[in-house]
Design a protein around this motif. Structure first.
Motif, PDB file in Angstrom:
ATOM      1  N   GLN A  61      18.361 -20.949  38.676  1.00  0.00           N
ATOM      2  CA  GLN A  61      17.396 -20.626  37.626  1.00  0.00           C
ATOM      3  C   GLN A  61      16.295 -19.713  38.147  1.00  0.00           C
ATOM      4  OE1 GLN A  61      16.063 -24.209  35.708  1.00  0.00           O
ATOM      5  NE2 GLN A  61      17.995 -24.471  34.610  1.00  0.00           N
ATOM      6  N   ARG A  93      16.750 -16.610  35.978  1.00  0.00           N
ATOM      7  CA  ARG A  93      15.721 -16.786  34.972  1.00  0.00           C
ATOM      8  C   ARG A  93      16.332 -16.893  33.576  1.00  0.00           C
ATOM      9  NH1 ARG A  93      10.939 -16.577  37.468  1.00  0.00           N
ATOM     10  NH2 ARG A  93      10.886 -15.574  39.524  1.00  0.00           N
ATOM     11  N   THR A  94      16.196 -15.873  32.744  1.00  0.00           N
ATOM     12  CA  THR A  94      16.686 -15.977  31.358  1.00  0.00           C
ATOM     13  C   THR A  94      18.112 -15.487  31.187  1.00  0.00           C
ATOM     14  OG1 THR A  94      15.771 -13.796  30.818  1.00  0.00           O
ATOM     15  CG2 THR A  94      14.353 -15.728  30.458  1.00  0.00           C
ATOM     16  N   ASN A 115      22.079 -15.697  31.453  1.00  0.00           N
ATOM     17  CA  ASN A 115      23.124 -16.704  31.574  1.00  0.00           C
ATOM     18  C   ASN A 115      24.490 -16.036  31.575  1.00  0.00           C
ATOM     19  OD1 ASN A 115      22.289 -19.558  31.705  1.00  0.00           O
ATOM     20  ND2 ASN A 115      21.129 -19.053  29.871  1.00  0.00           N
TER      21      ASN A 115
END
Length: 373
Positions: A284, A288-289, A291
């Protein structure tokens, strides 16, 4: 600093508990061990683990396939570099020899008859007439991954034109006893990143990859890698995942890619409480954002196979070769591979939005709150 060039993957072969394609779902077998008072589940390649010739027959089969699939001429094989990664090499051979000496009541019985780590690579060189230098890497779970990176570096430097990289891990009492002593072994199965995970189970495997220089044509390439050192503990990762994130970001930088370029993550997913937490936090931190479309761990299929992992788990990182009879779209808009879709019925005892031990996949990086110890 000049970025290291990509190197083509010319041939691959693998032996694991569920075969070469790493598909299917088999429960681990129960084995007895001198290191433990009771039987334990284990992902074994067979039941002949007390055969001292076993490592050589396994290596012979796997390496022979990889070299044949590479299409290299015998002269090219002769001068290639040889890289082997393992955390235990042929330690079982020493254990068996020591046991025989004790049973014979020999006063000079010695626990580690075959000291060092070159016995297997020397045999490989003789068997396949590889006269190039051999390099043996033992960095525990990252052994064959580091062997891959070292081979890539030497190919880029022009030291070799081709390289054979091997990852192997076979049963031995010492490793099993060590993990048991650390109280890291699961009772029945591995559930990576699951809230109800209770540890890892060990397994066996052998894999080989043939790398070439950048003037070869291949649909598969080793494009980058990164390493980091975690001094937090001798037995566990830092729960904050900083060192894991550093390794990921180093690999992305080395390959010239960004997080959005990644379509699949093959996580370690050991199933232990602290390490899965650390890995989730590290992922993560690094992504981060973002996927990626595919996120999986193969531990629930093959077990924790330390030295094999870097080379043997390459299926989530590259398109499988034609000889493995699998289909993967090369277009960016179609990233999922048959058999790796995580949208399957929820299995009892698992978290439906995170891990499914039946196929080892999840549909996104698991949130830390779902896998807390």
């Amino acid at each position: 600093m000049t970025r290291t060039r990509n190197v083509p993957i010319l041939g691959m072969a693998c032996s694991s508990y569920v075969g070469e394609r790493l598909t299917g779902n088999r429960s681990p077998t129960l084995i007895s061990s001198q290191a433990m008072d009771s039987t334990t589940p284990y992902y074994a390649l067979g039941d002949d683990r007390d055969n001292p010739e076993r490592p050589f027959s396994i290596l012979d089969s796997v390496i022979g396939k990889a070299l044949k699939r590479s299409g290299l001429h015998p002269d090219e094989v002769e001068h290639m570099g040889l890289f082997m990664g393992s955390s235990s090499y042929d330690l079982r051979s020493s254990e068996l020899a020591f046991q025989q000496q004790l049973e014979a009541k020999q006063p000079d019985a010695f626990p580690v008859k075959y000291s060092g780590s070159s016995r297997l690579s020397d045999w490989v060189g003789d068997r396949f007439n590889i006269t190039g230098d051999a390099f043996n890497i033992n960095t525990a779970c990252t052994s064959s991954a580091n062997a891959l990176l070292l081979a890539r570096q030497m190919l880029n430097q022009g030291i070799f034109r081709h390289a054979l990289v091997i990852g192997i891990e076979l049963f031995n009492e010492t490793t099993l006893g060590g993990f048991s002593g650390l109280q890291l072994l699961a009772t029945e199965h591995i559930s990576p990143f699951d809230k109800q995970r209770d540890g890892l189970l060990l397994g066996e495997g052998c894999a080989a990859v043939v790398l070439g220089s950048d003037d070869h044509d291949s649909p598969f390439w080793l494009v980058g890698g990164g390493t980091s050192f975690d001094p937090h503990s001798i037995t566990a990762a830092n729960e904050e995942g900083a060192s894991i994130a550093d390794a990921i970001l180093s690999a992305l930088n080395d390959s010239g890619m960004t997080q959005s370029d990644i379509v699949a993550i093959k996580a370690q997913g050991s199933g232990s409480h602290i390490n899965d937490l650390a890995e989730s936090r590290g992922l993560q931190r690094a992504f981060r954002t973002v996927n990626p479309a595919i996120f999986n761990s193969r531990h629930s299929k093959v077990g924790d196979v330390p030295g094999w992992r870097g080379v043997g788990s390459r299926d989530a990182a590259v398109k499988p070769p034609p000889y493995m009879d699998a289909q993967v779209s090369r277009e960016a808009g179609s990233r999922k591979r048959p058999g790796m879709d995580s949208r399957r019925p929820h299995q009892p005892g698992t978290s439906p939005t995170h891990t499914d031990p039946a196929n080892g996949s999840v549909n996104k990086i698991p949130p830390v709150t779902a896998i807390k110890p």
